[in-house]
Design a protein around this motif. Structure first.
Motif, PDB file in Angstrom:
ATOM      1  N   ASP A 306      -3.376  77.011  30.615  1.00 49.64           N
ATOM      2  CA  ASP A 306      -3.883  78.339  30.269  1.00 49.64           C
ATOM      3  C   ASP A 306      -3.802  79.261  31.473  1.00 49.64           C
ATOM      4  OD1 ASP A 306      -4.516  77.199  27.852  1.00 49.64           O
ATOM      5  OD2 ASP A 306      -6.633  76.911  28.323  1.00 49.64           O
ATOM      6  N   ILE A 307      -3.263  80.469  31.253  1.00 51.59           N
ATOM      7  CA  ILE A 307      -3.185  81.478  32.306  1.00 51.59           C
ATOM      8  C   ILE A 307      -3.588  82.834  31.734  1.00 51.59           C
ATOM      9  CG2 ILE A 307      -1.391  80.293  33.644  1.00 51.59           C
ATOM     10  CD1 ILE A 307       0.639  82.228  32.407  1.00 51.59           C
ATOM     11  N   THR A 308      -3.985  83.753  32.634  1.00 49.69           N
ATOM     12  CA  THR A 308      -4.328  85.123  32.260  1.00 49.69           C
ATOM     13  C   THR A 308      -3.686  86.078  33.260  1.00 49.69           C
ATOM     14  OG1 THR A 308      -6.456  84.404  31.349  1.00 49.69           O
ATOM     15  CG2 THR A 308      -6.206  86.740  31.816  1.00 49.69           C
ATOM     16  N   ARG A 309      -3.095  87.169  32.755  1.00 50.85           N
ATOM     17  CA  ARG A 309      -2.425  88.128  33.621  1.00 50.85           C
ATOM     18  C   ARG A 309      -3.285  89.353  33.912  1.00 50.85           C
ATOM     19  NH1 ARG A 309       1.703  85.518  32.078  1.00 50.85           N
ATOM     20  NH2 ARG A 309       1.252  85.940  29.909  1.00 50.85           N
ATOM     21  N   LEU A 310      -2.798  90.187  34.821  1.00 53.69           N
ATOM     22  CA  LEU A 310      -3.508  91.396  35.239  1.00 53.69           C
ATOM     23  C   LEU A 310      -3.878  92.274  34.057  1.00 53.69           C
ATOM     24  CD1 LEU A 310      -4.429  93.492  37.376  1.00 53.69           C
ATOM     25  CD2 LEU A 310      -2.064  94.288  37.462  1.00 53.69           C
ATOM     26  N   THR A 311      -3.025  92.351  33.060  1.00 48.92           N
ATOM     27  CA  THR A 311      -3.299  93.179  31.887  1.00 48.92           C
ATOM     28  C   THR A 311      -4.361  92.576  30.985  1.00 48.92           C
ATOM     29  OG1 THR A 311      -1.555  92.084  30.608  1.00 48.92           O
ATOM     30  CG2 THR A 311      -0.928  94.032  31.869  1.00 48.92           C
ATOM     31  N   GLY A 312      -4.792  91.353  31.276  1.00 43.78           N
ATOM     32  CA  GLY A 312      -5.723  90.666  30.408  1.00 43.78           C
ATOM     33  C   GLY A 312      -5.039  89.816  29.363  1.00 43.78           C
ATOM     34  N   PHE A 313      -3.695  89.816  29.369  1.00 41.35           N
ATOM     35  CA  PHE A 313      -2.960  89.035  28.385  1.00 41.35           C
ATOM     36  C   PHE A 313      -3.081  87.553  28.730  1.00 41.35           C
ATOM     37  CE2 PHE A 313       0.636  87.220  26.179  1.00 41.35           C
ATOM     38  CZ  PHE A 313       0.692  87.956  25.008  1.00 41.35           C
ATOM     39  N   SER A 314      -3.584  86.759  27.779  1.00 38.82           N
ATOM     40  CA  SER A 314      -3.848  85.343  28.007  1.00 38.82           C
ATOM     41  C   SER A 314      -3.013  84.502  27.062  1.00 38.82           C
ATOM     42  CB  SER A 314      -5.330  85.029  27.793  1.00 38.82           C
ATOM     43  OG  SER A 314      -6.133  85.868  28.578  1.00 38.82           O
ATOM     44  N   GLU A 315      -2.556  83.366  27.549  1.00 39.44           N
ATOM     45  CA  GLU A 315      -1.756  82.502  26.687  1.00 39.44           C
ATOM     46  C   GLU A 315      -1.762  81.072  27.213  1.00 39.44           C
ATOM     47  OE1 GLU A 315       2.575  83.152  26.849  1.00 39.44           O
ATOM     48  OE2 GLU A 315       2.144  84.606  28.441  1.00 39.44           O
ATOM     49  N   THR A 316      -1.256  80.181  26.369  1.00 34.84           N
ATOM     50  CA  THR A 316      -1.149  78.770  26.692  1.00 34.84           C
ATOM     51  C   THR A 316       0.314  78.380  26.819  1.00 34.84           C
ATOM     52  OG1 THR A 316      -3.207  78.210  25.576  1.00 34.84           O
ATOM     53  CG2 THR A 316      -1.628  76.432  25.883  1.00 34.84           C
ATOM     54  N   ILE A 317       0.644  77.642  27.876  1.00 34.00           N
ATOM     55  CA  ILE A 317       2.003  77.140  28.076  1.00 34.00           C
ATOM     56  C   ILE A 317       1.995  75.649  27.756  1.00 34.00           C
ATOM     57  CG2 ILE A 317       3.934  76.954  29.685  1.00 34.00           C
ATOM     58  CD1 ILE A 317       2.542  79.111  31.381  1.00 34.00           C
ATOM     59  N   PRO A 318       2.680  75.208  26.709  1.00 36.07           N
ATOM     60  CA  PRO A 318       2.649  73.793  26.325  1.00 36.07           C
ATOM     61  C   PRO A 318       3.811  73.000  26.916  1.00 36.07           C
ATOM     62  CG  PRO A 318       3.645  75.058  24.573  1.00 36.07           C
ATOM     63  CD  PRO A 318       3.365  76.036  25.699  1.00 36.07           C
ATOM     64  N   ASP A 319       3.614  71.710  27.055  1.00 32.67           N
ATOM     65  CA  ASP A 319       4.681  70.811  27.485  1.00 32.67           C
ATOM     66  C   ASP A 319       4.253  69.380  27.154  1.00 32.67           C
ATOM     67  OD1 ASP A 319       7.181  70.195  28.588  1.00 32.67           O
ATOM     68  OD2 ASP A 319       6.312  69.784  30.553  1.00 32.67           O
ATOM     69  N   THR A 320       5.111  68.437  27.413  1.00 31.88           N
ATOM     70  CA  THR A 320       4.775  67.021  27.300  1.00 31.88           C
ATOM     71  C   THR A 320       5.103  66.337  28.616  1.00 31.88           C
ATOM     72  OG1 THR A 320       6.953  66.482  26.387  1.00 31.88           O
ATOM     73  CG2 THR A 320       5.187  66.954  24.811  1.00 31.88           C
ATOM     74  N   LEU A 321       4.415  65.238  28.883  1.00 31.95           N
ATOM     75  CA  LEU A 321       4.597  64.504  30.135  1.00 31.95           C
ATOM     76  C   LEU A 321       4.572  63.014  29.838  1.00 31.95           C
ATOM     77  CD1 LEU A 321       4.642  64.327  33.282  1.00 31.95           C
ATOM     78  CD2 LEU A 321       2.131  64.344  33.178  1.00 31.95           C
ATOM     79  N   GLU A 322       5.535  62.303  30.376  1.00 31.70           N
ATOM     80  CA  GLU A 322       5.585  60.852  30.247  1.00 31.70           C
ATOM     81  C   GLU A 322       5.092  60.233  31.555  1.00 31.70           C
ATOM     82  OE1 GLU A 322       6.047  57.606  27.870  1.00 31.70           O
ATOM     83  OE2 GLU A 322       6.821  59.557  27.256  1.00 31.70           O
ATOM     84  N   ILE A 323       3.976  59.513  31.493  1.00 26.67           N
ATOM     85  CA  ILE A 323       3.427  58.839  32.661  1.00 26.67           C
ATOM     86  C   ILE A 323       3.813  57.366  32.577  1.00 26.67           C
ATOM     87  CG2 ILE A 323       1.333  58.164  33.892  1.00 26.67           C
ATOM     88  CD1 ILE A 323       0.050  60.731  33.044  1.00 26.67           C
ATOM     89  N   GLY A 324       4.539  56.900  33.570  1.00 33.00           N
ATOM     90  CA  GLY A 324       5.034  55.539  33.563  1.00 33.00           C
ATOM     91  C   GLY A 324       4.036  54.548  34.125  1.00 33.00           C
ATOM     92  N   ALA A 325       4.451  53.313  34.160  1.00 34.02           N
ATOM     93  CA  ALA A 325       3.574  52.228  34.624  1.00 34.02           C
ATOM     94  C   ALA A 325       3.294  52.301  36.112  1.00 34.02           C
ATOM     95  CB  ALA A 325       4.199  50.882  34.271  1.00 34.02           C
TER      96      ALA A 325
END
Length: 549
Positions: A306-325
């Motif tokens: 989650d991030i918010t910009r100077l204009t107040g515009f807020s959004e979520t950046i999605p991704d996936t992560l593979e955590i190995g052994a």
């Protein structure tokens, strides 16, 4: 620069990111003057479009509620007149209305309440963006095409007759020259109509392409785990090559702090949803954030930043992560200096598995349900105050209330965590819904304060040339974040909470042992809710499952 730093500090004061995926409704709980209200705003998925505004209140004596849009870029001069919200029949204290949102970007709905207790105003920020493109039904398309062919044929016939047969007086014979004029007129009109249709299609396609360009698309990012000085470091790289839309509101150089953090990142193990982490990466450059990775067990993780910009515009950046052994397979205590002091992670029972053998482990938190007393890690308890067998309905605004009791069953005294009395994350078990909640709702207070400041300082459109260069802005923000990080817990809470601050030994406020989150589940299904609280200097975590009908 003085004005710039003022805006940055305003963003630091308990700014709440309207971060979500699959949960577009904006919730608010608070006071408009003397009127305690809960608000649910359902924004349109196409701009221009109408937002549905629902206001719930137990305060009597309200005569009128007006609602109007407010636009950050346009300023106060671009604010139209308010529309009245009407009382919903059979539901005392419920008012509903529609508000047109005409411009994309950081906007808000301003509510003006008048009644026996005087007048009160609030402004609830809304991220007004187009997220869909309406499709025309094929049957309607064929009907319109048939009508177009009919109209073109009629127009050609009318024009041909007007320059040919229409020039012949009654009882006169139609000569070859007249017939030739008719055919020439029909041919010319056919060509002109084709040019008109081609021009219309070109115009339509240009607007359609422009709409697609400015249709909201989430950032893309890549999450990787690297080894640095014997530690596992999570690097979150945002893809800046995809910024072809909403360029004025999506400049990564102009990110402001939210609860004193530039980014709030949540990791949830996909499928089982039995591992949860709330992290706060540090900025390496404008598009790269890094954080030490806690010893999470192997598996595929859903990542939400989650991030918010100077204009107040807020959004979520999605991704996936593979955590190995290679990452430690159990959740254990780690060097506190290796991670942010506000980071937290823990494991719960898997979704749908209330009898898992892993529940016997000391580091596993038993997932709770509405109305059931659930143990926390420090021996205290959390109770979701909702009837155990009462169902939730999709689209209805609820006050998700959690009461915290100490080891002896008495109300526990909670401390602020990142400037709030609690944080919550709601996810649908299929991963289609994610949202970050706070006791006042899921709106952005940074957006709210930014819009209000715009109206007070500048009436007209924003002047971007007055804003300093991105590198200087980044440096100024980094200094603000560094000062907040260097503060003691009490000093930082005072800075982040502002007028909401109460000292930990103040026992006169019931909210010190009860945390409420206003929320409307967007669709039916199975949901898991994680809450994060703080008590005796330690972050406490708990999770709850429920079914929405």
């Amino acid at each position: 620069m003085k004005k710039l730093l003022c805006i940055i500090l305003l963003g630091c004061l308990s700014s709440l990111a309207q971060a979500h995926i699959g949960s577009p409704g904006v919730t608010f709980e608070g006071k408009a003057g003397a009127y305690a209200v809960m608000v649910l705003i359902t924004p349109p998925d196409v701009i221009p479009g109408t937002a549905t505004v629902d206001v719930y209140t137990k305060t009597s004596g309200i005569r009128t509620i007006g609602a109007k849009p407010a636009y950050w870029f346009a300023g106060d001069e671009g604010t139209p007149a308010a529309d009245d919200l009407l009382a919903v029949e059979g539901e005392p204290g419920h008012f509903r209305g529609m508000v047109w949102l005409m411009s994309a970007g950081t906007s808000g709905i301003e509510l003006d309440i008048a009644g026996d207790a005087g007048q009160g105003k609030i402004l609830v920020p809304v991220m007004a963006v187009s997220t869909a493109q309406k499709e025309m039904p094929s049957s309607l398309g064929w009907i319109l095409l048939a009508l177009c062919v009919l109209l073109v044929g009629l127009m050609i016939t009318i024009i041909g007759a007007s320059v040919g047969d229409g020039q012949v007086k009654p009882a006169e014979e139609i000569t070859a020259a007249i017939a030739r004029k008719r055919w020439i007129g029909s041919a010319v009109s056919f060509i002109l109509l084709l040019l008109v249709l081609w021009g219309g299609k070109t115009w339509w396609d240009s607007w359609s392409n422009r709409y697609r360009r400015f249709t909201y698309k989430p950032f893309k990012a890549t999450s990787v785990v690297t080894q640095t000085a014997g530690r596992n470091i999570l690097e979150f790289r945002i893809d800046t090559t995809r910024l072809q839309n909403l360029f004025n509101t999506r400049r990564l150089s102009y990110i402001i702090p939210d609860h004193g953090k530039l980014m709030h990142m949540f990791l949830v193990r996909a499928g089982s949803m039995d591992v949860f982490a709330h992290l706060h990466p540090h900025r390496k450059d404008s598009a790269t954030f890094v954080t030490p990775l806690p010893p999470l067990p192997p598996g595929k993780y859903l990542v939400f930043a989650d991030i918010t910009r100077l204009t107040g515009f807020s959004e979520t950046i999605p991704d996936t992560l593979e955590i190995g052994a290679s990452v430690p397979a159990v959740l254990t205590s780690i060097d506190s200096s290796a991670i942010d002091r506000d980071d937290t992670f823990y494991s719960t029972t898997p979704v749908g598995d209330a009898t898992s053998a892993s529940m016997q482990a000391d580091n596993i938190v038993l997932c709770g349900k509405p109305g059931v007393k659930t143990a926390l890690a420090d021996g205290s308890f959390a109770i979701w105050e909702h009837e155990p067998n009462a169902s939730f309905a999709a689209g209805k605004l609820y006050e998700l209330t959690f009461a915290i009791q100490d080891e002896h069953g008495k109300p526990a005294i909670l401390e602020p965590y990142l400037g709030m009395q609690g944080h919550a994350v709601v996810m649908k078990t299929d991963g289609s819904t994610y949202i970050h909640l706070h006791p006042v709702g899921n709106y952005s207070m940074a957006s709210q304060q930014t819009i209000l400041t715009r109206f007070e300082k500048e009436a007209g459109p924003v002047q971007w040339e007055k804003i300093t260069r991105g590198t200087l802005f980044i440096d100024s923000v980094n200094q603000v974040v560094a000062r907040l990080d260097a503060m003691s817990e009490d000093e930082r809470n005072k800075a982040l909470m502002g007028s909401m601050y109460h000292s930990p030994d103040d026992t006169t406020h019931a909210e010190h042992s009860v945390v409420k989150f206003p929320y409307a589940f967007p669709s039916p299904g199975n949901y898991r809710i994680w809450i994060q609280l703080k008590r005796n200097g330690k972050i406490l975590n708990s999770a709850f499952d429920t079914v929405v009908e």
